[in-house]
Design a protein around this motif. Structure first.
Motif, PDB file in Angstrom:
ATOM      1  N   HIS A 146      27.647  -8.544  27.661  1.00  0.00           N
ATOM      2  CA  HIS A 146      27.570  -9.705  26.765  1.00  0.00           C
ATOM      3  C   HIS A 146      26.815  -9.397  25.484  1.00  0.00           C
ATOM      4  CE1 HIS A 146      23.658  -9.827  28.778  1.00  0.00           C
ATOM      5  NE2 HIS A 146      23.233 -10.566  27.762  1.00  0.00           N
ATOM      6  N   LEU A 147      26.157  -8.224  25.407  1.00  0.00           N
ATOM      7  CA  LEU A 147      25.387  -7.895  24.210  1.00  0.00           C
ATOM      8  C   LEU A 147      26.318  -7.464  23.084  1.00  0.00           C
ATOM      9  CD1 LEU A 147      22.371  -5.877  25.697  1.00  0.00           C
ATOM     10  CD2 LEU A 147      22.412  -8.265  24.968  1.00  0.00           C
ATOM     11  N   THR A 148      26.046  -7.935  21.892  1.00  0.00           N
ATOM     12  CA  THR A 148      26.829  -7.572  20.709  1.00  0.00           C
ATOM     13  C   THR A 148      25.969  -6.738  19.765  1.00  0.00           C
ATOM     14  OG1 THR A 148      26.183  -9.550  19.470  1.00  0.00           O
ATOM     15  CG2 THR A 148      28.111  -9.723  20.931  1.00  0.00           C
ATOM     16  N   ALA A 149      26.589  -6.273  18.694  1.00  0.00           N
ATOM     17  CA  ALA A 149      25.850  -5.486  17.711  1.00  0.00           C
ATOM     18  C   ALA A 149      24.706  -6.297  17.110  1.00  0.00           C
ATOM     19  CB  ALA A 149      26.797  -5.001  16.615  1.00  0.00           C
ATOM     20  N   GLU A 150      24.882  -7.602  16.974  1.00  0.00           N
ATOM     21  CA  GLU A 150      23.826  -8.461  16.416  1.00  0.00           C
ATOM     22  C   GLU A 150      22.639  -8.570  17.358  1.00  0.00           C
ATOM     23  OE1 GLU A 150      27.015  -9.243  16.513  1.00  0.00           O
ATOM     24  OE2 GLU A 150      27.460  -8.971  14.378  1.00  0.00           O
ATOM     25  N   ASP A 151      22.870  -8.345  18.660  1.00  0.00           N
ATOM     26  CA  ASP A 151      21.783  -8.450  19.635  1.00  0.00           C
ATOM     27  C   ASP A 151      20.900  -7.208  19.652  1.00  0.00           C
ATOM     28  OD1 ASP A 151      22.610 -10.991  20.559  1.00  0.00           O
ATOM     29  OD2 ASP A 151      24.134 -10.047  21.834  1.00  0.00           O
ATOM     30  N   VAL A 152      21.383  -6.090  19.070  1.00  0.00           N
ATOM     31  CA  VAL A 152      20.611  -4.834  19.094  1.00  0.00           C
ATOM     32  C   VAL A 152      20.518  -4.279  17.666  1.00  0.00           C
ATOM     33  CG1 VAL A 152      21.028  -4.196  21.495  1.00  0.00           C
ATOM     34  CG2 VAL A 152      22.746  -3.675  19.756  1.00  0.00           C
ATOM     35  N   PRO A 153      19.873  -4.999  16.764  1.00  0.00           N
ATOM     36  CA  PRO A 153      19.869  -4.586  15.353  1.00  0.00           C
ATOM     37  C   PRO A 153      19.129  -3.283  15.085  1.00  0.00           C
ATOM     38  CG  PRO A 153      18.321  -6.382  15.709  1.00  0.00           C
ATOM     39  CD  PRO A 153      19.091  -6.230  16.984  1.00  0.00           C
ATOM     40  N   MET A 154      18.231  -2.839  16.005  1.00  0.00           N
ATOM     41  CA  MET A 154      17.464  -1.616  15.789  1.00  0.00           C
ATOM     42  C   MET A 154      18.034  -0.409  16.534  1.00  0.00           C
ATOM     43  SD  MET A 154      13.484  -2.822  15.948  1.00  0.00           S
ATOM     44  CE  MET A 154      12.799  -4.035  14.819  1.00  0.00           C
ATOM     45  N   LEU A 155      19.068  -0.607  17.323  1.00  0.00           N
ATOM     46  CA  LEU A 155      19.542   0.444  18.219  1.00  0.00           C
ATOM     47  C   LEU A 155      20.094   1.635  17.445  1.00  0.00           C
ATOM     48  CD1 LEU A 155      19.843   1.090  21.208  1.00  0.00           C
ATOM     49  CD2 LEU A 155      22.138   0.109  21.130  1.00  0.00           C
ATOM     50  N   GLU A 156      19.541   2.840  17.740  1.00  0.00           N
ATOM     51  CA  GLU A 156      19.955   4.067  17.061  1.00  0.00           C
ATOM     52  C   GLU A 156      20.562   5.102  17.997  1.00  0.00           C
ATOM     53  OE1 GLU A 156      16.719   5.643  14.846  1.00  0.00           O
ATOM     54  OE2 GLU A 156      16.468   3.857  13.579  1.00  0.00           O
ATOM     55  N   SER A 157      20.137   5.117  19.250  1.00  0.00           N
ATOM     56  CA  SER A 157      20.688   6.106  20.185  1.00  0.00           C
ATOM     57  C   SER A 157      20.911   5.476  21.544  1.00  0.00           C
ATOM     58  CB  SER A 157      19.754   7.314  20.315  1.00  0.00           C
ATOM     59  OG  SER A 157      18.575   6.986  21.006  1.00  0.00           O
ATOM     60  N   VAL A 158      22.017   5.876  22.179  1.00  0.00           N
ATOM     61  CA  VAL A 158      22.395   5.362  23.499  1.00  0.00           C
ATOM     62  C   VAL A 158      22.772   6.547  24.378  1.00  0.00           C
ATOM     63  CG1 VAL A 158      23.999   3.915  24.794  1.00  0.00           C
ATOM     64  CG2 VAL A 158      23.243   3.207  22.507  1.00  0.00           C
ATOM     65  N   ALA A 159      22.219   6.586  25.588  1.00  0.00           N
ATOM     66  CA  ALA A 159      22.574   7.606  26.573  1.00  0.00           C
ATOM     67  C   ALA A 159      22.886   6.903  27.887  1.00  0.00           C
ATOM     68  CB  ALA A 159      21.432   8.609  26.766  1.00  0.00           C
TER      69      ALA A 159
END
Length: 556
Positions: free
Chosen positions: A218-231
């Motif tokens: 349910h999370l969108t790009a607007e919900d993670v405005p600081m996200l830079e890396s995903v593993a």
């Protein structure tokens, strides 16, 4: 003191009755003198003990007052905070342990505790380990208590982080008591407690059951405005359809520049970059790894994916071609900023790796790694020729035939400074696998009248080799270190470090010959051999208290 029995002292000689009387008479005066000395020593010891006690009391007084004026007590608060932040691990997130920062910093004194608790940056990194419910492990009640404790600690930890961007890693082990399609309640608990902090996620690494990932859908790009890396690293015991990437709107965040996942996080089919809602053209770091048999990435999929990632700086991919791929309909891929490339290939009857690499233009490549077994020879000379800045090369010996290995060593660019060869082909029984032997070192050893291969070589690392001789190694090092004295070469020796792990016993001790290079030339040499097995003909064989067969040394 002179003694008529001096020749007998320290021997097993047994005196006669008359000699016993002589010895007793001889010892009367020395025994009295010995007692007098003991009395004097006792008196002096009393005086020393008194002085020691006085000295200790004064030391406590002086040290206590010096502590009041120690420089660290007068450091400004902002300096102390920076020192504390420098104590945080840089290569990973902090763990919930009192043995390292930031928790350790709060256990020195009350003032340091106050500072550590009021410095949000200290609490912005956290590694969370979900307690596993092993079938033959702890009771459910004990695990429940540990889960509750870590949940409370996690919430308290993140609560101290203020508004700082967060780096979080969640690690859960497989729950063997759960059905393959059922998420563990524990995994859901931890992830649900993390989601309220999503707006501050900067780096997130999740290793858990693939079913639990639906909590993020349910999370969108607007919900993670600081996200830079995903593993993402799914943990499971059973075959899985993978993670439902197409529902992960959070991956479309325009700040994500690093993405890493294992092969089992994708459906068991060829990799298609369109299933991931990533902004591929913004990625600077891409990793798709894991066992080769789980990788959905083919050579064609690799070219297709990399064609969308023109900003890449580092890339690590596991390639699994199921046949002989036809790459003719793919366009060449130019990656003008890529400086680190690591590829691992499965054992397939497909085309050589060199054919795939010919489709890549990597003008800034500096670090190249190639792993995997092959049943076809790979010739990378043309690829190396297109990498004018290549400095570090790491390869597996079984990625090449013997002849292609030698040819590729000769084709290494002159800019190569670090070379690593993992010799994992020995004993494989494959006639096409490379045999890393003295000929490989001969290629790298300077010879008169021949241009030196890898003239800038600074370090050589070879692991687990059996067929390279000690004399060839000595000749290589001596040749490299003597290059400075060869006026025809025109440059100085660059070799600084040699590390060799032999899977055999020593036949020649080369270290005495290398001592001048180590002491005056600054050369670092690390050579290890397998431990020598002692004889198995043990005289204790068959006894319950027989020593270990690896410890025999003096048996007959």
């Amino acid at each position: 003191m002179a003694s008529p029995f001096a020749p007998r002292l320290g021997t097993n000689y047994c005196p006669t009755g008359e000699e016993v009387l002589q010895i007793e008479a001889l010892l009367v005066e020395p025994s009295l003198r010995l007692k007098g000395l003991d009395d004097e020593i006792a008196e002096l010891q009393k005086a020393i003990d008194k002085l020691t006690e006085e000295r200790n009391n004064l030391s406590i007084y002086v040290d206590g007052h010096k502590a009041l004026i120690s420089p660290v007590r007068r450091l400004p608060l902002d300096i102390i905070e920076e020192i504390f932040v420098a104590c945080i691990p840089t290569h990973r997130n902090c763990v919930m342990s009192a043995s390292e920062a930031p928790v350790l910093l709060g256990r020195i004194c009350s003032s340091w505790r106050t500072i550590s608790l009021s410095t949000p940056r200290l609490w912005a990194k956290l590694h969370i380990v979900e307690p596993s419910r092993w079938r033959f492990g702890s009771s459910n009640a004990l695990v429940d208590d540990k889960v509750a404790q870590r949940l409370d600690t996690m919430k308290m930890w993140l609560g101290r982080s203020g508004q700082c961007p967060l780096s979080i890693s969640l690690q859960s082990g497989p729950d063997y008591d759960s059905p393959p399609s059922t998420p563990t309640e524990t995994s859901g608990q931890f992830l649900q407690e993390l989601i309220p902090f999503a707006r501050r996620w900067q780096h997130i690494r999740l290793a858990m059951s693939p079913v639990v990932f639906k909590e993020l859908a349910h999370l969108t790009a607007e919900d993670v405005p600081m996200l830079e890396s995903v593993a993402v690293h799914p943990q499971h015991q059973y075959p899985s359809a993978g993670v439902p990437w197409e529902h992960f709107g959070m991956l479309s965040s325009p700040r994500i520049c690093s993405f890493a996942a294992t092969g089992n996080s994708f459906p068991l089919s060829l990799f298609n970059p369109q299933i991931l809602p990533l902004c591929w053209n913004l990625l600077t770091d891409l990793t798709i790894d894991g066992p080769t048999w789980q990788s959905p990435m083919s050579s064609g999929a690799m070219l297709q994916t990399m064609s969308h990632c023109t900003q890449l700086r580092t890339c690590k991919l596991v390639i699994n071609d199921l046949g002989n791929p036809d790459l003719s309909h793919y366009s060449p891929v130019a990656l003008p900023f890529l400086h680190t490339l690591e590829l691992e290939f499965g054992t397939t009857p497909g085309s050589p790796v060199s054919r795939l690499l010919d489709w890549l233009s990597l003008p800034e490549l500096r670090d190249f790694t190639l792993h995997g077994h092959t049943i076809m020879p790979h010739y990378l000379v043309s690829f190396f020729g297109l990498c004018p800045r290549l400095e570090s090369v790491s390869i597996d010996s079984n990625s090449f035939s013997k002849n292609s290995l030698l040819e590729n060593l000769r084709g290494l660019p002159p800019t190569t400074r670090h070379l690593t060869i993992h010799d994992i082909s020995h004993g494989s029984g494959d006639p096409l696998a490379a045999s890393l032997d003295d000929k490989a070192l001969e290629v790298l050893t300077p010879a008169s009248g021949i241009s030196t291969c890898c003239p800038a070589l600074e370090s050589l690392t070879i692991t687990y080799c059996s067929l390279i001789s000690d004399s060839a190694l000595l000749g290589f090092i001596q040749g490299r270190m003597a290059i400075a004295d060869d006026s025809e070469v025109g440059h100085t020796a660059t070799l600084k470090r040699v590390e060799i792990q032999f899977n055999r016993r020593m036949t020649l001790d080369v270290m005495p010959s290398l001592k001048p290079f180590i002491e005056t030339g600054g050369l670092e040499v690390l050579i290890s051999y397998i431990s020598s097995r002692s004889t198995q003909f043990s005289p204790w064989q068959g006894l319950v208290d027989a020593p270990s067969p690896w410890a025999y040394s003096d048996d007959w």
